[in-house]
Each structure stands twice: as C-alpha cells, then as structure tokens.
Design a protein around this motif. Structure first.
Motif, short mmCIF file in Angstrom:
data_model
loop_
_atom_site.label_atom_id
_atom_site.label_comp_id
_atom_site.label_asym_id
_atom_site.label_seq_id
_atom_site.Cartn_x
_atom_site.Cartn_y
_atom_site.Cartn_z
N SER A 117 64.37 -25.72 -54.66
CA SER A 117 65.67 -26.39 -54.77
C SER A 117 66.11 -26.92 -53.40
O SER A 117 66.59 -28.04 -53.27
CB SER A 117 66.70 -25.40 -55.32
N MET A 118 65.91 -26.03 -52.37
CA MET A 118 66.29 -26.44 -51.03
C MET A 118 65.43 -27.61 -50.57
O MET A 118 65.90 -28.57 -49.93
CB MET A 118 66.14 -25.27 -50.05
N LYS A 119 64.14 -27.47 -50.92
CA LYS A 119 63.23 -28.57 -50.54
C LYS A 119 63.65 -29.87 -51.19
O LYS A 119 63.73 -30.93 -50.55
CB LYS A 119 61.83 -28.18 -50.93
N ASN A 120 63.95 -29.71 -52.54
CA ASN A 120 64.37 -30.92 -53.26
C ASN A 120 65.70 -31.42 -52.73
O ASN A 120 65.90 -32.64 -52.53
CB ASN A 120 64.48 -30.62 -54.76
N SER A 121 66.59 -30.41 -52.53
CA SER A 121 67.91 -30.82 -51.99
C SER A 121 67.77 -31.42 -50.60
O SER A 121 68.41 -32.43 -50.24
CB SER A 121 68.85 -29.60 -51.95
N PHE A 122 66.90 -30.77 -49.78
CA PHE A 122 66.69 -31.27 -48.43
C PHE A 122 66.02 -32.64 -48.45
O PHE A 122 66.39 -33.55 -47.67
CB PHE A 122 65.86 -30.26 -47.64
N SER A 123 65.07 -32.71 -49.39
CA SER A 123 64.39 -34.02 -49.52
C SER A 123 65.39 -35.08 -49.95
O SER A 123 65.40 -36.20 -49.40
CB SER A 123 63.24 -33.91 -50.53
N ALA A 124 66.23 -34.65 -50.95
CA ALA A 124 67.25 -35.61 -51.40
C ALA A 124 68.22 -35.91 -50.28
O ALA A 124 68.65 -37.08 -50.08
CB ALA A 124 67.98 -35.03 -52.61
N PHE A 125 68.59 -34.82 -49.52
CA PHE A 125 69.49 -35.02 -48.39
C PHE A 125 68.85 -35.91 -47.33
O PHE A 125 69.49 -36.83 -46.78
CB PHE A 125 69.88 -33.66 -47.80
N LEU A 126 67.58 -35.62 -47.06
CA LEU A 126 66.86 -36.45 -46.08
C LEU A 126 66.76 -37.88 -46.54
O LEU A 126 66.93 -38.84 -45.75
CB LEU A 126 65.46 -35.87 -45.83
N LEU A 127 66.47 -37.97 -47.87
CA LEU A 127 66.36 -39.32 -48.42
C LEU A 127 67.68 -40.05 -48.32
O LEU A 127 67.75 -41.23 -47.91
CB LEU A 127 65.87 -39.26 -49.86
N LYS A 128 68.73 -39.30 -48.70
CA LYS A 128 70.07 -39.89 -48.63
C LYS A 128 70.44 -40.21 -47.19
O LYS A 128 70.97 -41.30 -46.87
CB LYS A 128 71.09 -38.92 -49.23
#
Length: 417
Positions: free
Chosen positions: A341-352
């Motif tokens: 979740s953190m990875k996805n969230s971080f990835s999403a955050f990084l992407l964003k």
C-alpha cells in the motif's frame, strides 16, 4: 368255790394268751399322742372312729423307718400284741409301719421334699454357678462302680485338661448316708472348682441314701458347687433338688461340668477364619485408602503441580508460538499489504509529485523570463494568476506580460482554431 388267783398271775395269763394268739397283726389307724423318747423309742396311739390302741416302736426298729411319724398320719402297722404285766396294760409292739395307701419310701420322699422346700433348700438364691473351665473336680462316689468308669471315659474325650480327685464313698446299704455326708465334708475342704456327688442306677432302696435329710444338709452347707448325679434320667433324688445342678446320669454330670473341646476347636477355627476374613477386609480397605491417598498426594504433590504448571507453560508457549506465528504471519501480511500500500501510495505520490513537478517544470519553463523575451510570446494572467488562453472568457480583464512590459486589456472575442 374256785380259789382266787393273784393279779400278777392273771396278768401273766392274759399276757401269755394275747402274745401267743396275736403273734402278728396288721392294723390300720390314725396316729395320735406321739412321743419321741430320748432313749430312741417312739410311743403313740392309733385310733379309728370309736377306739384307740396304744403302740410302741423300739429303737431297734426305728432305724428302718423311712419316713417321719406325725400326729394325724394314717398308717398300716405290722406287729404283735404285748402285755406289760406290772400294770396290766397291753399295747401293739410295732415292727414295721407303712403309710396307708402308698409306699413308705414314696411317702418319705414327698415328706422330706416338702420339709426341705419349706426351709428354702431348693431356692435358686442358694444355687451356685459352675465355673466354665474347671481346673479340679472332686468325685464323691464308689471307686468300684460303673459310674466312675463312665465319668473317666467321658472326661478324657471331652476336656482332658481338668484334674480329677476321687473320694471313695459307700453309696448304698446301711451307713451309706453317713459315709456320703463325711465324704462331702471332706471334699469341700479340697478347694476344688466342682464337686460331683452320685452313683449309677439301681432300685429305689439302693439309691435311698441320697434321699436322706443328713445328705441334703451336707449338700446345702457345702461351699463347693455340687452336681447331683444319681441313677438314671428317670430317677429324682432329694440330692437333685438341693444340689446346684442336677444331672440325669454320672456321665451327663461330666458333660455339664466340662466344656467340649471339639466345640472349642470348631469355635477356634471359626475365630481364625473370621480373623483372617476381617484382616483381609481391613487390609483391603486400608490398601484402598492408601491408594486413594497416594492418588490424592500425586494429584496435589509439588512434582504434579510443577508438571501441571510446565504443561500449562508448554501449552501457553505452544499457544503463544501459534499465536505469535499467526500474529507474525498476520503482521507480515499486514506489513506486506502495508508495504504494497505504501509502495503504491508512494508510487502514486511520486507519480503525482512527478506530475506536479513536471507541471511546475512546464509552467516554469513556460514562465521562464527568458521565454518571455521571445517575440510573439506573452504571459496571460488574470487577477495576478497565470492562466491559459483556454480558461478565458469574453469580457475578462487580463494582463499580457513580457519581461519588460505589461499590457492591460479586455477580451472582446475568443475563437477556437
């Protein structure tokens, strides 16, 4: 005219006539005026409804008298007429006297029995109990009769532990009653546990010594418990009533006096069996109690408690391990999920963020002052906010900027190419 004779001559003639005529007579009458003289002679009269006759029984004949003469007693007398010449009196000289209607011995028995009963000789309060296990027994009997042999035989089989003492005694005939009395008195001094007085069977005359009053007195006065064992089972003597115990026969006297060793053997065997059974039962019960106590002790012992605690600890450890493993696994899963979740969230955050950076970069690049200096390029802002041309509407007041100039204007038209 006949010559007179003297009174003495007449009395002598009468005496001779009467004594030779009435040599033996049988007379029945009722006794009266009885006198027991100190010389041993007995003087009395017999009478009927209308006459009286003087009687005398001299000492020599009284010893054969089996019963007590009493006033009012009806008797049958055997005797002869005798005349006392000095006085001219005649009387009946009694040789034998029998009770009228019954035998002298039977009457004498009942007479003495009633007398002794009235004196309390038969009272149970005078009866002494026999010891259960006598050590010494004295026998007052004839040493040559069958009775002593029977008693010895029974004693040897029944209880051979008892000592017997024989006091040889005359048990029938003249003088037997006196000998029995002397033997009883002697035996009473021997400190024996039981005295047996008796003899074997015989006629009533043979047994009569045990119906004498002097024998009854000796038995009554003795301190030693006495068993009377005279004759057979059907024979009842005065001694039987006075003694402490009456035995049917001499052999029965031994059976009464001694315990039966065979019965004691059986009793001892039963005691042994009962003892063994009781001991087995007691031991079994005690064993069960010990087993129960052992089980309780084992259940409550420190070792058991330690084992229980260790088991609980092991169960707890096992449970803890299981729970911990499950928790670790769950945590691992949660961590993995959280990581993902953190990875996805971080990835999403990084992407964003990357998109924002890219947007900022693009905006920066677009708004870079260097670009404003290019010919034909201006920056559009509205209310001090940079906007794109697509966001404008007709009538908006906007500013067009370059690094060097700002132009304020109103949008009049907007066409899409």
């Amino acid at each position: 005219m006949n010559k007179p004779i003297s009174v003495s001559t007449l009395n002598v003639q009468i005496k001779s006539l009467l004594e030779t005529t009435f040599i033996q007579v049988y007379v029945e009458g009722e006794i009266s005026n009885i006198t027991h003289h100190s010389s041993g002679h007995i003087y009395f009269s017999i009478k009927d409804e209308s006459s009286t006759l003087s009687c005398v029984m001299f000492k020599g004949n009284t010893k054969y008298l089996k019963f007590q003469l009493e006033n009012g007693l009806k008797v049958v007398i055997t005797g002869n007429i005798t005349v006392y010449a000095p006085r001219g009196n005649y009387q009946l000289l009694c040789n034998k006297i029998e009770p009228s209607g019954q035998g002298a011995l039977a009457f004498a028995f009942e007479q003495l029995k009633n007398k002794l009963e009235a004196k309390g000789y038969f009272d149970g309060n005078y009866k002494q109990p026999l010891p259960k296990y006598p050590k010494k027994i004295v026998l007052v009997t004839s040493p040559t009769g069958a009775a002593i042999e029977d008693m010895k035989k029974v004693a040897s089989h029944r209880w051979p532990l008892t000592k017997f003492i024989l006091v040889p005694t005359l048990v029938q005939g003249e003088g037997a009653a006196f000998d029995i009395v002397n033997s009883i008195k002697y035996a009473d001094k021997l400190a024996c546990d039981i005295m047996i007085v008796g003899r074997g069977g015989g006629s009533i005359e043979d047994l009569w010594a045990f119906n004498e009053e002097i024998v009854a007195n000796a038995i009554h006065e003795a301190k030693t418990p006495i068993i009377s064992a005279v004759g057979h089972e059907i024979d009842y003597m005065i001694s039987d009533f006075v003694a402490d115990i009456r035995a049917a026969t001499p052999s029965n006297a031994i059976e009464i006096a001694l315990p039966d060793i065979n019965e004691h053997r059986i009793y001892l065997d039963s005691l042994v069996n009962e003892y063994n059974n009781r001991m087995k039962s007691i031991l079994f019960n005690k064993e069960q109690e010990l087993l129960n106590m052992k089980r309780l002790f084992e259940q409550n012992s420190i070792e058991t408690k330690f084992r229980f605690i260790q088991t609980e600890i092991n169960l707890l450890k096992s449970s803890f391990k299981t729970d911990l493993s499950q928790k670790i696994l769950s945590s691992q899963n949660e961590l993995i999920l959280l990581k993902n979740s953190m990875k996805n969230s971080f990835s999403a955050f990084l992407l964003k963020t990357q998109n924002q950076v890219d947007l900022l970069k693009s905006n920066f690049e677009l708004n870079h002052p260097n670009k404003k200096d290019k010919n034909g390029f201006v920056q559009i802002s509205k209310n001090n906010k940079i906007i794109s041309l697509e966001e404008l509407q007709i009538g908006d007041k906007i500013e067009l900027q370059t690094p060097k100039y700002i132009a304020s204007c109103t949008l009049n038209s907007l066409e899409q190419q």
